[in-house]
Design an enzyme around this catalytic site. Structure first.
Site, short mmCIF file in Angstrom:
data_model
loop_
_atom_site.label_atom_id
_atom_site.label_comp_id
_atom_site.label_asym_id
_atom_site.label_seq_id
_atom_site.Cartn_x
_atom_site.Cartn_y
_atom_site.Cartn_z
CE1 TYR A 372 31.77 122.17 -4.88
CE2 TYR A 372 32.52 120.27 -3.63
CZ TYR A 372 32.21 120.85 -4.84
OH TYR A 372 32.32 120.12 -6.00
CB CYS A 399 52.52 127.11 -2.62
SG CYS A 399 53.95 126.09 -2.40
CD GLU A 400 46.63 128.28 -3.94
OE1 GLU A 400 45.77 129.09 -3.55
OE2 GLU A 400 47.14 128.29 -5.06
#
Ligand SMILES: Cc1ncc(COP(=O)(O)O)c(C=O)c1O
Length: 487
Positions: A372, A399-400
């Site tokens: 959000y 891992c982002e």
């Protein structure tokens, strides 16, 4: 106005052996005005029982968070039990004994038991939530069952248990429920969930009351009226007792609540004129959704103020006094009652760009920023009242690139690897939405009260991560597959 809701907060802070008065947002740092957010973390965002210890360190309900972390590790959710109890009592005082705690915000057996002990019903929206609540000892009659796609198994368990309310959401569900109720020779009490056509001022993913919604029966389309007529018809195998509406979550706009109430009240008026159904409608539940402050400068209504707005709107719209008005808050009960403590693992400065502070959790314990774009504050457990002049981005270990916890966090100048970094207001939709992404074990939940800490949900282990796996699983036999009933 979180403090108006909780006038004893300052008193509490002084109770925990704090040697000097703790200033609420009152640190005399003139630079704060020039750089909003660079002052100390607003104590109003912390649990009621938070205090500043002799060395400037964070205490919650008399428990030193650094000491706790030394024992249970990080990340960890720390809940102030008395804060939760107080909010439950406030909800019961404002709404009456029909008010339900929306357990999707945060559920474990300890929480279900606490909310029940403090007089709230428990709103569950899946069989899993129902199972946890019942396992915690909550009597089924104190449960409200929700869901836009309740399975046969979920409805069947609800009927067998004799839950307090089933909030029906679709015509398919009505057919399923009628069949199950007839077979069980039970007569469950149901409410009809209506979508009042109100666009709440909140994130589109948590808006639920608009006409275009997967939830409930539309008023504008006439579906709600049809549902009421069917459920209240003579010989119906279920007992219609009320109307339900929930327009969304994290709503600050008083007008949205008032408008939705007026719309539901108007619908009830229509029913009064046209159908004998209304005789059985003795309850209107206006759902949850009360917004809470997450960051410096945000102000929210208290639970009592929220109830007052709804009551006044209902009364102005002609809802008879003998109709009980109820609600089912989740976030407002638990959000500010907890904080998450992490350990800083790396600090990466990219000159002229930004500084990344990586902690040992992330989107797996708090997906709200990713989902959000939600904002949080951050501070260090060792120096609660330190000014926070340094702007960094607090990220997790996943891992982002999107694994951000606080995009523009203000933190003390001397933050270093190994520090315990705390994000407040993480009691709602953090633990309950946690995942094992990257096979990261979920953090424990610790309840603190009167100087005592209890691990009410332990940390997951590497073994837990394998608990459901069977790499050498035998093949399902053709016989087993062919014996399954086909539709
Ligand atoms: C039907 C229903 N009731 C209550 C709630 C609780 O909302 P909140 O946690 O915002 O109070 C929700 C959550 O969205 C909900 O879907």
């Amino acid at each position: 106005m979180p403090d108006a809701e909780n006038p004893s907060r300052h008193q509490d802070l002084l109770l925990h052996g704090d040697p000097e008065p703790v200033g609420l947002l009152a640190d005399p740092h003139p630079e704060d005005a020039a750089h909003p957010g660079s002052g100390p973390v607003p104590l109003a965002l912390l649990p009621d029982g938070a205090a500043v210890g002799e060395r400037g360190q964070l205490l919650v309900a008399g428990v030193d968070v650094a000491d706790l972390v030394a024992v249970v590790g990080t990340p960890v959710f720390v809940y102030d039990e008395e804060h939760l109890r107080r909010r439950c009592r406030e909800a019961v005082a404002a709404w009456g004994s029909g008010v339900a705690y929306a357990s999707k915000a945060f559920l474990c057996q300890a929480m279900a038991r606490l909310a029940y002990e403090e007089g709230m019903m428990i709103d569950v929206s899946t069989e899993g939530e129902l199972h946890v609540a019942v396992s915690a000892g909550v009597p089924p009659t104190r449960l409200v069952v929700h869901g836009n796609n309740k399975s046969e198994a979920e409805l069947s368990r609800a009927v067998q248990l004799g839950v307090g309310r089933i909030v029906v959401d679709s015509f398919d569900e009505i057919a399923r429920l009628e069949r199950l109720a007839s077979a069980a020779k039970a007569r469950p009490q149901v409410m009809v969930r209506v979508t009042p056509g109100i666009e709440a001022h909140t994130h589109e993913y948590v808006m639920t009351g608009q006409d275009d919604s997967k939830f409930g029966f539309g008023l504008a389309s006439g579906a709600a009226k049809q549902a009421v007529a069917r459920l209240a018809r003579p010989g119906s195998p279920v007992e219609l007792v009320g109307l339900h509406a929930h327009i969304g979550s994290q709503i600050f706009s008083v007008e949205s609540f008032a408008k939705a109430t007026a719309v539901v009240a108007h619908f009830m008026g229509e029913l009064m004129e046209s159908a004998d159904a209304v005789g059985s409608i003795r309850e209107i539940c206006m759902g949850g959704g009360l917004g809470v402050a997450y960051v410096d400068g945000e102000e929210s209504l208290s639970i009592a103020e929220w109830a007052k707005v709804v009551r006044e709107a209902a009364s102005a719209a002609g809802v008879p006094g003998n109709v009980a008005l109820t609600a089912e808050p989740g976030r407002a009960i638990v959000a500010s009652g907890a904080l998450t403590a992490y350990t800083v693992g790396t600090v990466k400065e990219i000159p002229g760009v930004r500084t990344y502070v990586s902690v040992d959790g992330g989107m797996s314990d708090n997906p709200r920023p990713v989902l959000y774009g939600s904002g949080y504050e951050a501070f260090l457990a060792r120096c609660v009242r330190s000014p926070r002049p340094r702007k960094v981005t607090v990220v997790g270990k996943h891992c982002e690139s999107g694994d951000v916890i606080v995009r523009d966090a203000q933190i003390p100048e001397d933050l270093a690897v190994g520090d315990v970094l705390v994000t407040p207001v993480t009691g709602a939709y953090g633990h309950s939405m946690a995942s094992n992404y990257n096979k990261v074990p979920r953090p424990p939940v610790v309840f603190v009260r009167d100087g005592v800490a209890r691990v009410v949900v332990r940390r997951e282990t590497a073994e837990d991560l394998l608990a459901l796996e069977d790499p050498d699983a035998p093949a399902l036999t053709a016989e087993a597959l062919s014996s399954q009933e086909r539709r």
